[in-house]
Design a protein around this motif. Structure first.
Motif, PDB file in Angstrom:
ATOM      1  N   SER A 244      30.570  37.890   6.674  1.00 11.09           N
ATOM      2  CA  SER A 244      31.810  37.511   7.459  1.00 11.09           C
ATOM      3  C   SER A 244      31.078  36.617   8.639  1.00 11.09           C
ATOM      4  O   SER A 244      30.081  36.794   9.190  1.00 11.09           O
ATOM      5  CB  SER A 244      32.618  38.694   7.925  1.00 11.09           C
ATOM      6  N   PRO A 245      32.248  35.967   9.131  1.00  9.90           N
ATOM      7  CA  PRO A 245      31.861  34.901  10.189  1.00  9.90           C
ATOM      8  C   PRO A 245      31.128  35.463  11.344  1.00  9.90           C
ATOM      9  O   PRO A 245      30.292  35.044  12.210  1.00  9.90           O
ATOM     10  CB  PRO A 245      33.073  34.062  10.609  1.00  9.90           C
ATOM     11  N   ASP A 246      31.598  37.040  11.649  1.00  9.31           N
ATOM     12  CA  ASP A 246      31.226  37.581  12.951  1.00  9.31           C
ATOM     13  C   ASP A 246      30.013  38.449  12.649  1.00  9.31           C
ATOM     14  O   ASP A 246      29.340  39.217  13.441  1.00  9.31           O
ATOM     15  CB  ASP A 246      32.331  38.518  13.474  1.00  9.31           C
ATOM     16  N   GLY A 247      29.440  38.528  11.200  1.00  9.39           N
ATOM     17  CA  GLY A 247      28.361  39.217  10.805  1.00  9.39           C
ATOM     18  C   GLY A 247      28.403  40.576  10.698  1.00  9.39           C
ATOM     19  O   GLY A 247      27.516  41.335  10.297  1.00  9.39           O
ATOM     20  N   ARG A 248      29.700  41.144  10.912  1.00  6.24           N
ATOM     21  CA  ARG A 248      29.855  42.641  10.783  1.00  6.24           C
ATOM     22  C   ARG A 248      30.111  43.069   9.335  1.00  6.24           C
ATOM     23  O   ARG A 248      29.781  44.162   9.244  1.00  6.24           O
ATOM     24  CB  ARG A 248      31.018  42.952  11.706  1.00  6.24           C
ATOM     25  N   ARG A 249      30.462  42.285   8.474  1.00  6.24           N
ATOM     26  CA  ARG A 249      30.873  42.484   7.270  1.00  6.24           C
ATOM     27  C   ARG A 249      29.909  41.708   5.985  1.00  6.24           C
ATOM     28  O   ARG A 249      29.369  40.591   6.413  1.00  6.24           O
ATOM     29  CB  ARG A 249      32.278  42.311   6.748  1.00  6.24           C
ATOM     30  N   LEU A 250      29.616  42.499   4.958  1.00 13.45           N
ATOM     31  CA  LEU A 250      29.021  41.744   3.736  1.00 13.45           C
ATOM     32  C   LEU A 250      29.977  41.791   2.709  1.00 13.45           C
ATOM     33  O   LEU A 250      30.617  42.773   2.454  1.00 13.45           O
ATOM     34  CB  LEU A 250      27.718  42.126   3.533  1.00 13.45           C
ATOM     35  N   VAL A 251      30.416  40.806   1.891  1.00 14.38           N
ATOM     36  CA  VAL A 251      31.060  40.813   0.601  1.00 14.38           C
ATOM     37  C   VAL A 251      30.151  40.507  -0.419  1.00 14.38           C
ATOM     38  O   VAL A 251      29.206  39.674  -0.428  1.00 14.38           O
ATOM     39  CB  VAL A 251      32.370  39.906   0.508  1.00 14.38           C
ATOM     40  N   SER A 252      30.002  41.251  -1.569  1.00 17.48           N
ATOM     41  CA  SER A 252      29.200  41.011  -2.749  1.00 17.48           C
ATOM     42  C   SER A 252      30.115  41.280  -4.012  1.00 17.48           C
ATOM     43  O   SER A 252      31.071  41.684  -4.215  1.00 17.48           O
ATOM     44  CB  SER A 252      28.089  42.061  -2.827  1.00 17.48           C
TER      45      SER A 252
ATOM     46  N   ALA B 238      28.041  46.029   7.621  1.00 18.44           N
ATOM     47  CA  ALA B 238      26.551  45.479   7.553  1.00 18.44           C
ATOM     48  C   ALA B 238      25.683  46.299   8.279  1.00 18.44           C
ATOM     49  O   ALA B 238      24.603  46.466   7.907  1.00 18.44           O
ATOM     50  CB  ALA B 238      26.617  43.907   8.057  1.00 18.44           C
ATOM     51  N   GLN B 239      26.223  47.116   9.279  1.00 23.18           N
ATOM     52  CA  GLN B 239      25.359  48.013   9.989  1.00 23.18           C
ATOM     53  C   GLN B 239      25.244  49.333   9.388  1.00 23.18           C
ATOM     54  O   GLN B 239      23.935  49.711   9.570  1.00 23.18           O
ATOM     55  CB  GLN B 239      25.998  48.165  11.468  1.00 23.18           C
ATOM     56  N   SER B 240      26.137  49.913   8.978  1.00 27.44           N
ATOM     57  CA  SER B 240      26.091  51.342   8.303  1.00 27.44           C
ATOM     58  C   SER B 240      25.636  51.299   6.989  1.00 27.44           C
ATOM     59  O   SER B 240      25.228  52.321   6.465  1.00 27.44           O
ATOM     60  CB  SER B 240      27.427  51.998   8.573  1.00 27.44           C
TER      61      SER B 240
END
Length: 320
Positions: free
Chosen positions: A87-95, A107-109
């Motif tokens: 995500s643009p804020d780096g907090r999420r990932l999509v796969s 993304a952190q946990s």
């Protein structure tokens, strides 16, 4: 649908800093090992601290981009992962992957936050909108879908209408358009709000494997199984460059953050960096022993990550 291959590898610089000489054996800064089988997708986080990779082993992995340390393994997909995006804020990932699902992760946990179901075949490509509110995905079911990130609902479902995989998708930098590619030879642009088809182009002599908007929004790069990378104006009305130099299928293309360079990966085991204005090859990276499946620039453009069988390599492109 007509599959492109067993695993669709879906996943484009000059002025300012000085590049290292284009030696064939320029060593990578870091080699990352941990995946079993092919690494099919790689991406830097928006702050450049992390690299995410997905692969044939059904895992999404997070790495420290400076040290190569394995930080986290995301498990949940039941088949090979083919695409990922921060995500643009780096907090999420999509796969997305061969289990036909998209999964959104913290993304952190490493916690799975959302599962997006709706495609009828494997997912080939995913990407966030610039505002982080939507996700676009392409699939082997001949469709691309736009999803609401909060609700998980499908906002748009669009088709290439040719029974080929939609191999690659991307939002424009302003979020107003989407570009998509397919396993025949087409590129299409769409209105990202209404789904209106804006332009269709027979772009290559074979399947188009990857497509990328330039960050300045002026150009689109496409890579194909005809061994070429092509650069178009963003309306797809004008061909600007045809880049020849690879001796195998192009698997991925991407622009540098300043829009001045294009990186391409190929079945010929190399990654090439091109001047996006002249088409000149600036550098050929030969560190992989197998097909290179995926490639991404760091946010500052000084580094580049590429994936292959069981390994990722990160090169430093500019002198410190």
């Amino acid at each position: 649908m007509k599959p492109l291959r067993e695993f669709v590898f879906c996943l484009a610089l000059v002025g300012g800093a000085a590049l290292f000489p284009a030696h064939a054996d320029e060593p990578p800064v870091i080699t990352l090992k941990g995946h079993e089988g092919w690494v099919t997708t790689v991406v830097f986080s928006p702050d450049g601290k992390w690299v995410a990779s997905g692969g044939e082993d059904k895992t999404l992995r997070l790495w420290d981009s400076l040290t190569g340390r394995a930080v986290r393994v995301f498990r949940g997909h039941t088949a090979a992962i083919t695409a990922t995006s921060f995500s643009p804020d780096g907090r999420r990932l999509v796969s997305g992957g061969w289990d036909q699902a998209l999964r959104v992760w913290d993304a952190q946990s490493g916690k799975e936050l959302l599962k997006l179901s709706g495609h009828k075949e494997h997912v080939t490509s995913v990407g966030y909108s610039p505002d982080g509110k939507r996700i676009v995905s392409g699939s082997g079911d001949d469709s691309l879908k736009v999803w609401d990130v909060r609700s998980g609902k499908v906002l748009l479902s669009l088709s290439h209408d040719n029974e080929y995989d939609v191999t690659s998708v991307a939002f424009s930098p302003d979020g107003q358009q989407i570009v998509s590619a397919d396993g025949e030879n087409q590129l299409k642009t769409w209105d990202a709000s209404t789904g209106e088809e804006l332009e269709t182009l027979l772009a290559h002599g074979a399947a188009v494997s990857s497509v990328s908007f330039s960050p300045d929004g002026k150009c689109i790069a496409s890579g194909s199984w005809d061994d070429t990378v092509k650069v178009w104006d963003s309306s797809l009305e004008e061909s600007l460059l045809s880049l020849r130099g690879h001796s195998g299928d192009i698997t991925a293309v991407t622009f540098s953050p300043d829009s001045r360079r294009i990186a391409s990966s190929s079945e010929d085991k190399t990654t090439k960096i091109w001047d996006a204005r002249t088409g000149k090859i600036l550098m050929t990276l030969r560190g992989h022993s197998k097909e290179v499946t995926s490639v991404a620039f760091s946010p500052g453009g000084q580094r580049l990550v590429a994936g292959s069988r069981a390994v990722l390599k990160i090169w430093r492109l500019e002198k410190p």
